[in-house]
Design a protein around this motif. Structure first.
Motif, short mmCIF file in Angstrom:
data_model
loop_
_atom_site.label_atom_id
_atom_site.label_comp_id
_atom_site.label_asym_id
_atom_site.label_seq_id
_atom_site.Cartn_x
_atom_site.Cartn_y
_atom_site.Cartn_z
N PHE A 141 -12.10 -11.82 2.50
CA PHE A 141 -11.89 -10.70 1.68
C PHE A 141 -10.82 -11.36 0.69
O PHE A 141 -10.95 -11.14 -0.82
N ARG A 142 -9.96 -12.02 1.07
CA ARG A 142 -8.99 -12.54 0.19
C ARG A 142 -9.84 -13.66 -0.98
O ARG A 142 -9.36 -13.80 -1.88
N PHE A 181 -13.68 -5.99 5.30
CA PHE A 181 -12.74 -6.59 6.36
C PHE A 181 -13.66 -6.64 7.74
O PHE A 181 -13.63 -7.54 8.36
N ARG A 214 -7.11 1.99 5.31
CA ARG A 214 -6.32 0.67 5.19
C ARG A 214 -6.63 -0.28 6.59
O ARG A 214 -6.01 0.00 7.53
N PRO A 215 -7.61 -1.39 6.43
CA PRO A 215 -7.86 -1.81 7.86
C PRO A 215 -6.78 -2.49 8.55
O PRO A 215 -6.62 -2.48 9.62
N LEU A 216 -5.43 -2.99 7.50
CA LEU A 216 -4.45 -3.55 8.13
C LEU A 216 -3.61 -2.67 8.96
O LEU A 216 -2.85 -3.23 9.52
N ASP A 234 -8.93 -3.35 -6.12
CA ASP A 234 -9.69 -3.09 -5.00
C ASP A 234 -11.38 -2.39 -5.30
O ASP A 234 -12.09 -2.40 -4.93
N GLY A 236 -4.42 -4.75 -4.82
CA GLY A 236 -4.27 -4.61 -3.62
C GLY A 236 -3.05 -5.50 -3.15
O GLY A 236 -2.60 -6.32 -3.49
N GLY A 237 -2.40 -4.75 -2.12
CA GLY A 237 -1.22 -5.12 -1.61
C GLY A 237 -0.89 -6.53 -1.21
O GLY A 237 0.22 -7.00 -1.11
N GLY A 238 -1.98 -6.99 -0.68
CA GLY A 238 -2.09 -8.39 -0.26
C GLY A 238 -2.23 -9.49 -1.25
O GLY A 238 -2.02 -10.71 -1.11
N MET A 247 0.85 -1.27 0.19
CA MET A 247 0.14 0.06 0.09
C MET A 247 0.98 1.31 0.07
O MET A 247 1.83 1.22 0.81
N ARG A 302 6.53 -9.53 3.31
CA ARG A 302 6.13 -9.70 1.91
C ARG A 302 7.32 -9.27 0.99
O ARG A 302 7.07 -9.77 -0.17
N ILE A 316 -13.72 -1.39 1.05
CA ILE A 316 -12.78 -2.66 1.60
C ILE A 316 -12.72 -2.41 3.33
O ILE A 316 -12.92 -3.62 3.86
N LYS A 329 0.66 2.07 -7.17
CA LYS A 329 0.11 1.02 -8.12
C LYS A 329 -0.99 1.70 -8.99
O LYS A 329 -1.09 1.74 -10.02
C1 S3P Z 1 -4.23 -4.66 1.52
C2 S3P Z 1 -3.85 -3.59 0.71
C3 S3P Z 1 -4.96 -2.56 0.29
C4 S3P Z 1 -6.49 -3.41 0.27
C5 S3P Z 1 -6.69 -4.10 1.55
C6 S3P Z 1 -5.63 -4.98 2.25
C7 S3P Z 1 -3.14 -5.31 1.99
O1 S3P Z 1 -4.79 -2.35 -1.12
O2 S3P Z 1 -6.34 -4.09 -0.81
O3 S3P Z 1 -6.73 -3.00 2.55
O4 S3P Z 1 -3.12 -6.56 2.42
O5 S3P Z 1 -1.73 -4.86 1.86
P1 S3P Z 1 -3.71 -1.14 -1.59
O6 S3P Z 1 -2.54 -1.84 -1.63
O7 S3P Z 1 -4.19 -0.43 -2.75
O8 S3P Z 1 -3.67 0.00 -0.45
#
Ligand code: S3P
Length: 169
Positions: free
Chosen positions: A62-63, A54, A123-125, A39, A84-86, A16, A142, A50, A20
């Protein structure tokens, strides 16, 4: 770059705040092909944000949704898809990304990322006691996985257009 891509997709991965979506949009414009942010697509199909997803279903659900959406987005190309970052960290999603085109890791250092995510709290994480530490932990966990992308571009604190040019090159 457009000819080299053929009908493959160009998929941006990374943490994040790496840029991107904003870089992806410019790259797609330069290539004259569609841009999609995974996303946004998840929010569109679920009609939830998002953070709402979560909160209501948890990260695992979500995944699972993310995997399905990205698989579908990559079925036809060429497109530029920012994820998304994950997404790339999830094994199933990563398999779809590797199969679906050329993956590019936008790699940034902690301060560049923090500068960007700090401004928005969507960002919930990162809803933790020490979000910067959380971000650093995510980097450590990561980065070895993102390194499996086809290409790596260093995301620096420069104009998005310059980053887009580097991705295109
Ligand atoms: C996440 C990144 C977010 C979004 C979610 C989880 C992650 O996307 O998918 O909050 O796990 O890194 P961005 O990378 O666009 O912030």
């Amino acid at each position: 770059a457009r000819a080299a891509l053929g009908s493959r997709n160009l998929i941006l991965v990374g943490l994040m705040g790496a840029g991107k979506s904003s870089v992806g949009r410019i790259v797609a414009g330069q290539l004259g092909i569609p841009f999609i942010d995974s996303d946004h697509e998840i929010e569109r199909v679920s009609r939830m944000t998002i953070p709402e997803l979560f909160a209501a279903y948890g990260e695992e659900e979500f995944r699972a949704l993310e995997t399905r959406v990205i698989k579908r987005l990559l079925k036809s190309g060429p497109r530029v898809v920012s994820t998304g970052g994950g997404a790339f960290i999830n094994e199933r999603t990563r398999r779809h990304i590797k199969k679906g085109g050329v993956s590019v890791w936008l790699k940034a250092d902690l301060d560049v990322l923090w500068e960007r995510v700090n401004k928005r709290d969507t960002r919930p994480l990162l809803k933790t006691e020490n979000p910067k530490q959380t971000l650093e932990n995510l980097m450590n966990a990561r980065y070895p996985v993102y390194a499996q992308a086809d290409l790596t571009v260093l995301s620096r604190d420069v104009r998005k257009e310059i980053m887009a040019d580097e991705v295109l090159k």
